[in-house]
Write a protein that holds these residues in place. Structure first.
Motif, PDB file in Angstrom:
ATOM      1  N   GLY A 656     -56.685  64.430 -27.980  1.00  0.00           N
ATOM      2  CA  GLY A 656     -55.407  64.053 -28.563  1.00  0.00           C
ATOM      3  C   GLY A 656     -55.007  64.599 -30.013  1.00  0.00           C
ATOM      4  N   LEU A 657     -56.265  64.799 -30.907  1.00  0.00           N
ATOM      5  CA  LEU A 657     -55.853  65.784 -32.172  1.00  0.00           C
ATOM      6  C   LEU A 657     -55.661  66.963 -32.105  1.00  0.00           C
ATOM      7  N   ALA A 658     -56.422  67.723 -30.869  1.00  0.00           N
ATOM      8  CA  ALA A 658     -56.249  69.123 -30.521  1.00  0.00           C
ATOM      9  C   ALA A 658     -54.699  69.307 -30.045  1.00  0.00           C
ATOM     10  N   VAL A 659     -54.164  68.539 -29.169  1.00  0.00           N
ATOM     11  CA  VAL A 659     -52.710  68.444 -28.787  1.00  0.00           C
ATOM     12  C   VAL A 659     -51.868  68.522 -30.174  1.00  0.00           C
ATOM     13  N   VAL A 660     -52.138  67.484 -30.744  1.00  0.00           N
ATOM     14  CA  VAL A 660     -51.452  67.297 -32.134  1.00  0.00           C
ATOM     15  C   VAL A 660     -51.205  68.496 -32.899  1.00  0.00           C
ATOM     16  N   HIS A 661     -52.460  69.248 -33.238  1.00  0.00           N
ATOM     17  CA  HIS A 661     -52.609  70.483 -33.866  1.00  0.00           C
ATOM     18  C   HIS A 661     -51.805  71.449 -33.186  1.00  0.00           C
ATOM     19  N   GLY A 662     -51.903  71.551 -31.741  1.00  0.00           N
ATOM     20  CA  GLY A 662     -51.151  72.534 -31.009  1.00  0.00           C
ATOM     21  C   GLY A 662     -49.580  72.424 -31.286  1.00  0.00           C
ATOM     22  N   ILE A 663     -49.213  71.258 -31.228  1.00  0.00           N
ATOM     23  CA  ILE A 663     -47.651  70.836 -31.250  1.00  0.00           C
ATOM     24  C   ILE A 663     -47.280  71.136 -32.747  1.00  0.00           C
ATOM     25  N   MET A 664     -48.049  70.998 -33.750  1.00  0.00           N
ATOM     26  CA  MET A 664     -47.640  71.358 -35.363  1.00  0.00           C
ATOM     27  C   MET A 664     -47.382  72.877 -35.149  1.00  0.00           C
ATOM     28  N   ASP A 665     -48.369  73.408 -34.555  1.00  0.00           N
ATOM     29  CA  ASP A 665     -48.373  74.948 -34.610  1.00  0.00           C
ATOM     30  C   ASP A 665     -46.984  75.601 -33.959  1.00  0.00           C
ATOM     31  N   LYS A 666     -46.739  74.839 -32.669  1.00  0.00           N
ATOM     32  CA  LYS A 666     -45.454  75.279 -32.198  1.00  0.00           C
ATOM     33  C   LYS A 666     -44.094  75.066 -32.907  1.00  0.00           C
ATOM     34  N   HIS A 667     -44.349  74.004 -33.725  1.00  0.00           N
ATOM     35  CA  HIS A 667     -43.196  73.590 -34.756  1.00  0.00           C
ATOM     36  C   HIS A 667     -43.238  74.332 -36.008  1.00  0.00           C
ATOM     37  N   GLU A 668     -44.070  75.344 -36.082  1.00  0.00           N
ATOM     38  CA  GLU A 668     -44.356  75.982 -37.350  1.00  0.00           C
ATOM     39  C   GLU A 668     -44.469  75.407 -38.617  1.00  0.00           C
ATOM     40  N   GLY A 669     -45.084  74.054 -38.284  1.00  0.00           N
ATOM     41  CA  GLY A 669     -45.425  73.124 -39.290  1.00  0.00           C
ATOM     42  C   GLY A 669     -46.789  73.266 -39.798  1.00  0.00           C
TER      43      GLY A 669
END
Length: 833
Positions: A656-669
């Motif tokens: 879960g949190l690994a996916v959250v971290h990856g999504i934030m990277d993709k959003h330049e956040g």
């Protein structure tokens, strides 16, 4: 007439001739008186003759003495005397001349003088001899002679011609010593100059009027280095000092000027002064020494010695002395407040003698406790043998110090990593008395290194996940597709329909899991658009409120001025649901509060510097906080690792949190987390503001559209997939041809370019990708529509997809509805065109 005692021979002769004529002596005496008178005259004449002979002998004696004196003067003169003929033959030479040449006089007379001259100087001698006879005035030259006594003799020859012009009277002076002295003087001057220039001190020599008459190379280099255009030769040193005093009022220059004047006036012998020199390039210290020149010189020599290093050493020594003179309390305070741990241990007993406060903090022991222990007592068992061996090398002098990273066991039995440097200290004697240990806590760095290694491992896992996603998606596509076809053909058998719905639900969960893995590996395609976060957050809050038990208090705040961001709404939904579910689990079996807030924040440079992913600017910030069990720092540092979870077995995958971290990277956040054990956790999600643009249209759900017999060519390397796709498209009203080889597609289109209305191709196939296939098809039939199916694909520029004729990207596993909608949309667009 009686001759005078001083009568000359001429006077006597004249008197004798005059007497007979006067007295009639021409006639013989007539009487006895005449006879006696004449006899008397004869006696007188006889006396006169004797006197004359006596004077003659005296004159001869004087002449002989004078000749002897003249001969001695010539023979023993300090210079050589020569009479030379016109051809250079030696006609006369004195003893000195023979002695100078080293040749006996008897052998020298009659010999040509030119044979004594060195061959290189014979022309000079011949020209000298010619000038003597031609000019009639004194001439001179310097010659090198080769003699029997000396290999080389340097003489000065001065000569004039005799009155009759037959001979040359020459005086020869031996100047060999003089020439050697001159040469030695020149060599000595050169040597002195070399010595002066070899000095590192800046040396300047003044005459009695303080004019600079000499400087060494060190002076010149220093002057040029500090911007001077000259070496100051010929200038007045005291005048320059006076101008400096008038300009800067430097007390050092004032003292220098006074000291030099005192030495020039004879009031003192030397003067010294230490002074700082701030040049344009560096700050230096010099020692000035002025001394009076000895001998006939009345000037002074000034030397400027660079004492910067010794001055710095002196200042350092002074500071050390001041530190040593400081009180024990001050030293203890400095020792205790050091940012690193410092400890002294006795070499013989290995027990701690003194430790500072930081060392106590690192080990967890108090100072009295440590002073009863040895260093081995706090060392990890795996490191003890190595440390004992290194300590022995230090004690024996084999090494002077060593540095290593090692593990300490704290008082609470936890491990802590440190960087240890150990050296030895002597109080007296030949053996060391103390070990000095300097310790720095590097646990955080070690954890970071472990995280980097873990990240590299996770990147490898991500690469593996992306590689196998293709096969997973094909399997899931078959399960979904055949299940949907079965449902279409089932009819009213509700029990079987229930089973098939369960299969679809399970396949959906598997699809979601694969999507999570692909999101973690950053290979899942995303579709980001300009959207406001408020509606998405509100929807998630509604879902969370319905899911979370009422024992959990739920609050939220959505700021209306939250900026628009470039985001994928599905991924934002996934992030918030993950964080909300985790917060609920952290408060499970207890009461608590979950809070979700959305606001607008401005990140300044100071705040951005503390977070690697943040940059100064405006952000939409989502905060998800709970009052749950919280996490310690070690857990916080690992929560974003894939497959890491604190939940019991069966309650989480750790993705879960690994996916959250990856999504934030993709959003330049960026995502930050703050947690305190027993108090709760807060996550902050930062999304950078983007300029507002056209919002994406909301598309309502529609039934799956059907075709009208259009012919479609399907290619996939999995035969099961192409067969399933064929059956699905046949059910939707299309005619379908299938193949598992991209080259077959090219052959069929080339054989009949207008046969197919659409090509549906997989991206990953042996020998050729779907993108490469589409590119070749555009060459054969420009404008042929292509749909590309893929489980994951790296972002491709839209221009490249459009140039290849790709009209749609269809993610695997595709459902019947998504496949039918995509095909219908492409064919309808072609028909309208």
């Amino acid at each position: 007439m009686k001759p005078s005692a001083k009568s000359t021979p001429a006077d006597l002769r004249h008197t004798a001739e005059a007497t007979p004529a006067k007295e009639g002596s021409a006639h013989p005496p007539q009487t006895e008186a005449d006879f006696r008178r004449r006899q008397h005259e004869l006696e007188v004449h006889q006396i006169e003759l004797e006197l004359q002979n006596q004077e003659l002998r005296s004159a001869q004696s004087l002449a002989a003495a004078a000749l002897e004196r003249y001969t001695d003067l010539i023979e023993f003169a300090p210079v050589g005397y020569f009479n030379l003929g016109a051809d250079g033959t030696v006609r006369l030479v004195n003893l000195t001349g023979a002695k100078i040449t080293g040749i006996e006089r008897s052998l020298l007379v009659g010999r040509r003088f030119g044979l004594l001259v060195e061959p290189d100087d014979r022309k000079v001698f011949n020209e000298f001899l010619a000038r003597v006879f031609e000019s009639g005035i004194k001439q001179s030259c310097e010659l090198s002679l080769t003699t029997e006594d000396q290999p080389q003799l340097i003489v000065r020859l001065e000569g004039t011609a005799t009155t009759d012009g037959e001979e040359c009277r020459a005086v020869m002076t031996d100047i060999t010593g003089q020439k050697r002295a001159e040469k030695a003087l020149i060599a000595n001057a050169t040597f002195t100059a070399d010595v002066l220039n070899s000095l590192t001190a800046h040396v300047v020599v003044l005459d009695e009027k303080s004019t600079i008459i000499a400087v060494n190379e060190a002076w010149r280099r220093f002057a040029w280095k500090n911007g001077a255009a000259t070496d100051y030769l010929g200038e007045n040193y005291l005048a320059a000092c006076h101008q400096s005093v008038m300009r800067s009022h430097d007390i050092g220059v004032v003292q220098t000027e006074a000291g030099i004047r005192a030495i020039l006036d004879g009031k003192q012998a030397y003067f010294t002064l230490e002074y700082p020199w701030d040049s344009p390039t560096e700050a230096r210290w010099f020692r000035l020494r002025v001394a009076r020149l000895s001998g006939e010189h009345r000037g002074v020599v000034i030397s400027h010695h660079d004492i910067s290093e010794s001055k710095l050493a002196e200042q350092a020594a002074q500071r050390s002395m001041e530190a040593l003179l400081a009180s024990k309390r001050q030293f203890k305070a400095l020792f205790d407040q050091a940012a690193v741990g410092v400890a002294l241990a006795d070499v013989a007993t290995r027990k701690f003698v003194q430790v500072n406060r930081r060392y106590c903090e690192i080990t967890g022991y108090s100072e009295p406790e440590l002073e009863r222990m040895t260093f081995a007592a706090i060392t990890h068992p795996e490191d003890v043998d190595h440390d004992i061996g290194m300590a022995e090398k230090l004690r024996s002098g084999t090494i002077r110090e060593y540095t290593r990273e090692k593990c300490y066991i704290r008082k609470d039995r936890s491990d802590i990593w440190v960087n240890l440097t150990v050296s030895v200290m002597w109080a007296a004697g030949d053996t060391p008395d103390f070990f000095i240990a300097v310790v720095q806590d590097i646990t955080s760095r070690k954890l970071l290194e472990e995280q980097v290694l873990q990240k590299q491992k996770m990147e490898a896992v991500g690469t593996l996940a992306g590689g196998i996603a293709h096969d997973f998606n094909n399997i899931l596509a078959a399960i979904n597709g055949y299940t949907e076809l079965s449902l279409m053909a089932l009819g009213e058998n509700s029990r079987v329909k229930q089973h098939l719905d369960a299969v679809l639900k399970a396949a959906g969960r598997a699809t979601a899991l694969v999507r999570q893995i692909l999101s973690f590996s950053r290979q899942q395609a995303t579709s980001r658009q300009l959207i406001p976060l408020g509606p998405i957050v509100a929807e998630c809050i509604t879902l969370l409120r319905a899911t979370i038990p009422t024992t959990i208090e739920f609050t939220s705040s959505l700021a209306p001025d939250a900026p628009t961001v470039l985001a994928d709404a599905t991924h934002i939904h996934q992030v918030l649901m993950n964080l909300g579910t985790n917060a609920w689990h952290a408060m499970k079996d207890r009461t608590g509060r979950l809070e979700v807030n959305l606001d607008r924040v401005v990140v300044d440079a100071a705040h951005a510097a503390r977070h690697a992913r943040l940059h100064p600017g405006v952000y939409a910030r989502i905060a998800v906080s709970d009052t749950g069990c919280g996490m310690d720092q070690a857990t916080v540092q690992r929560i974003f690792e894939p497959f890491f979870t604190t939940k019991p077995v069966g309650e989480g995958t750790g993705l879960g949190l690994a996916v959250v971290h990856g999504i934030m990277d993709k959003h330049e956040g960026a995502i930050t987390v703050h947690s305190t054990p027993g108090k709760g956790t807060v996550f902050h999600l930062y999304f950078p503001e983007k300029a507002c643009g056209q919002m994406p249209p909301v598309i309502a759900n529609e039934r799956t559209p059907h075709g009208h017999g259009e012919r479609i060519l399907v290619v996939d390397d999995e035969s099961m997939i192409v067969q399933l796709t064929q059956m699905t498209l046949n059910e939707l009203g299309y005619e379908v041809e299938i193949t598992t080889k991209p080259e077959d597609v090219i052959a069929r289109v080339r054989a009949d370019p207008e046969r197919f209305a659409l090509v549906l191709t997989d991206q990953t196939m042996p020998g050729m990708t779907g993108l490469a296939l589409a590119t070749q098809l555009q060459v054969i039939r420009p404008g042929l529509p292509v749909i590309l199916t893929t489980g994951y694909i790296a972002a491709q520029p839209p221009e490249q997809l459009k140039a290849a004729g790709i009209c749609q990207l269809l993610l695997k596993p595709a459902t019947l509805h998504s496949l039918g909608t995509a095909v219908h949309a492409v064919l309808e667009t072609k028909t309208s065109h």
